[in-house]
Enzyme design. Structure first.
Site, PDB file in Angstrom:
ATOM      1  N   LYS A  14      47.596  49.165  40.596  1.00 42.59           N
ATOM      2  CA  LYS A  14      46.537  49.457  41.288  1.00 42.59           C
ATOM      3  C   LYS A  14      46.589  50.947  41.917  1.00 42.59           C
ATOM      4  O   LYS A  14      45.813  51.739  41.951  1.00 42.59           O
ATOM      5  CB  LYS A  14      46.125  48.399  42.269  1.00 42.59           C
ATOM      6  CG  LYS A  14      45.530  47.249  41.557  1.00 42.59           C
ATOM      7  CD  LYS A  14      45.292  45.948  42.631  1.00 42.59           C
ATOM      8  CE  LYS A  14      44.932  44.698  41.892  1.00 42.59           C
ATOM      9  NZ  LYS A  14      44.760  43.710  42.739  1.00 42.59           N
ATOM     10  N   GLN A  42      46.216  41.160  48.398  1.00 40.18           N
ATOM     11  CA  GLN A  42      46.636  40.624  47.427  1.00 40.18           C
ATOM     12  C   GLN A  42      46.750  39.161  47.646  1.00 40.18           C
ATOM     13  O   GLN A  42      47.352  38.523  48.467  1.00 40.18           O
ATOM     14  CB  GLN A  42      47.902  41.265  46.766  1.00 40.18           C
ATOM     15  CG  GLN A  42      48.393  40.826  45.294  1.00 40.18           C
ATOM     16  CD  GLN A  42      47.316  41.328  44.401  1.00 40.18           C
ATOM     17  OE1 GLN A  42      46.586  42.368  44.395  1.00 40.18           O
ATOM     18  NE2 GLN A  42      47.249  40.436  43.229  1.00 40.18           N
ATOM     19  N   ASP A  44      36.897  43.442  45.970  1.00 39.65           N
ATOM     20  CA  ASP A  44      37.260  42.406  45.266  1.00 39.65           C
ATOM     21  C   ASP A  44      35.882  41.497  44.988  1.00 39.65           C
ATOM     22  O   ASP A  44      35.842  40.768  44.222  1.00 39.65           O
ATOM     23  CB  ASP A  44      38.104  41.379  45.800  1.00 39.65           C
ATOM     24  CG  ASP A  44      39.696  41.699  45.328  1.00 39.65           C
ATOM     25  OD1 ASP A  44      39.967  42.222  44.348  1.00 39.65           O
ATOM     26  OD2 ASP A  44      40.472  41.255  46.225  1.00 39.65           O
TER      27      ASP A  44
HETATM   28  N1  GUN Z   1      45.555  38.161  42.825  1.00 42.25           N
HETATM   29  C1  GUN Z   1      45.259  37.866  41.418  1.00 42.25           C
HETATM   30  N2  GUN Z   1      44.349  38.686  41.122  1.00 42.25           N
HETATM   31  C2  GUN Z   1      43.620  39.154  42.336  1.00 42.25           C
HETATM   32  C3  GUN Z   1      42.535  39.939  42.634  1.00 42.25           C
HETATM   33  O1  GUN Z   1      41.704  40.185  41.762  1.00 42.25           O
HETATM   34  N3  GUN Z   1      42.575  40.235  43.810  1.00 42.25           N
HETATM   35  C4  GUN Z   1      43.489  39.958  44.767  1.00 42.25           C
HETATM   36  N4  GUN Z   1      43.071  40.456  46.035  1.00 42.25           N
HETATM   37  N5  GUN Z   1      44.273  39.053  44.523  1.00 42.25           N
HETATM   38  C5  GUN Z   1      44.573  38.890  43.326  1.00 42.25           C
END
Ligand code: GUN
Length: 304
Positions: A59, A103, A126
């Site tokens: 990311k 995350q 998100d």
């Molecule tokens: N863990 C797995 N996928 C995601 C996501 O899209 N966002 C977040 N914050 N954690 C994740």
């Protein structure tokens, strides 16, 4: 001789579609720059889960590539809830951060739902905050969650029509299954589907997947869906990405929720793992960040 009922599958190239989304976002980012705005995205990782580390690194790399100001906050695996809440408060009030995420998963001393509730809804790129979930359900989405949104973009890119389609989603997570079901059932050009949501207590899963025009596998069970569970001509979207020990340089390989080999003999189109849904999730995170910057700074931009 192949099975006469087998179809030649189109491999859905998520990396390529994602690259197009990033290119288009570049124009919006330039518009923001013309107004002195640099979109800022923060990632927060608590602990050192190797898969999560890889995801946040990717990311951050995406941010660099498109010109988003990426900031990463690392907290120890034994960080207290209060420490994380303090980080969240700082990010909520940091004018240079337009969006951020914590995350998932987080260590067991931390309750993820409470974390989500503390994130400012305007910065919740998100789309997990209850206010943003409610807005999505009410067809007034602020941020569409990244994976479902990315899958909708793949449908658009490959002319896969969801109007009137029978879609079977395998998995009912808050991150993928539930928002995906919501978006696809909505009265809209990228919705209008008849949606079945399956989960670990579903009886006769194969019956539900065989009757689908589109199967979206998002349950985290490796290779749960195989060709025998699909009808010829189905579109197959594989959201799963599990690390499975293997004799490779890294010591593992990435495996989806779909048995690609047998499924691709039936599918009209199918996403690979990796290179299918994953790159789209990350591209839509950038999309939401650019949108957050545009909204909060009052600089209108055109989004792809
Ligand atoms: N863990 C797995 N996928 C995601 C996501 O899209 N966002 C977040 N914050 N954690 C994740």
């Amino acid at each position: 001789m192949g099975d006469p009922l087998s179809a030649m599958s189109t491999i859905i190239d998520g990396a390529q579609v994602a690259s197009g989304v990033r290119d288009d976002l570049g124009e919006a980012i330039e518009t923001l720059a013309d107004h002195g705005v640099s979109p800022g995205l923060a990632t927060v990782l608590v602990g050192d889960d190797p898969a999560s580390e890889t995801y946040v690194n990717m990311k951050q790399r995406d941010c660099e590539e498109v010109g988003v100001n990426g900031v990463h906050v690392d907290l120890d695996g034994d960080a207290s809830p209060a420490e994380l809440y303090e980080t969240i408060e700082e990010l909520n009030t940091d004018p240079e951060i337009h969006g951020y995420l914590v995350q998932d998963p987080v260590p067991e001393q931390i309750e993820y739902g409470e974390v989500i509730r503390r994130i400012s809804p305007e910065k919740d790129v998100d789309g997990f905050h209850p206010e943003n979930v409610a807005r999505l359900v009410a067809r007034d989405a602020r941020f569409k969650p990244c994976t479902p949104h990315g899958i909708q973009k793949l449908f658009e890119a490959y002319d896969i029509d969801t109007e009137g389609a029978d879609v079977t989603i395998v998995g009912r997570s808050s991150i993928v299954g539930k928002p995906m079901a919501n978006l696809l059932m909505q009265k809209s050009v990228d919705g209008n589907a008849t949606v079945t949501v399956c989960h670990s207590r579903t009886t006769d899963l194969a019956e539900k997947t065989r009757r689908a025009d589109i199967v979206i596998a998002a349950c985290g069970v490796t290779e749960l869906i195989d060709g025998s569970m699909l009808s010829v001509g189905t579109t197959v979207i594989d959201v799963g990405i599990s690390r499975v020990e293997a004799d490779t340089e890294k010591g593992y390989e990435l495996v989806g929720d779909v048995d690609f080999e047998s499924a691709s003999e039936k599918a009209s189109a199918i996403t690979p793992v990796p290179g299918g849904v994953g790159p789209m999730t990350r591209a839509m995170l950038l999309y939401n960040t650019v949108m957050a910057a545009s909204e909060s700074e009052g600089v209108p931009v055109e989004l792809p």
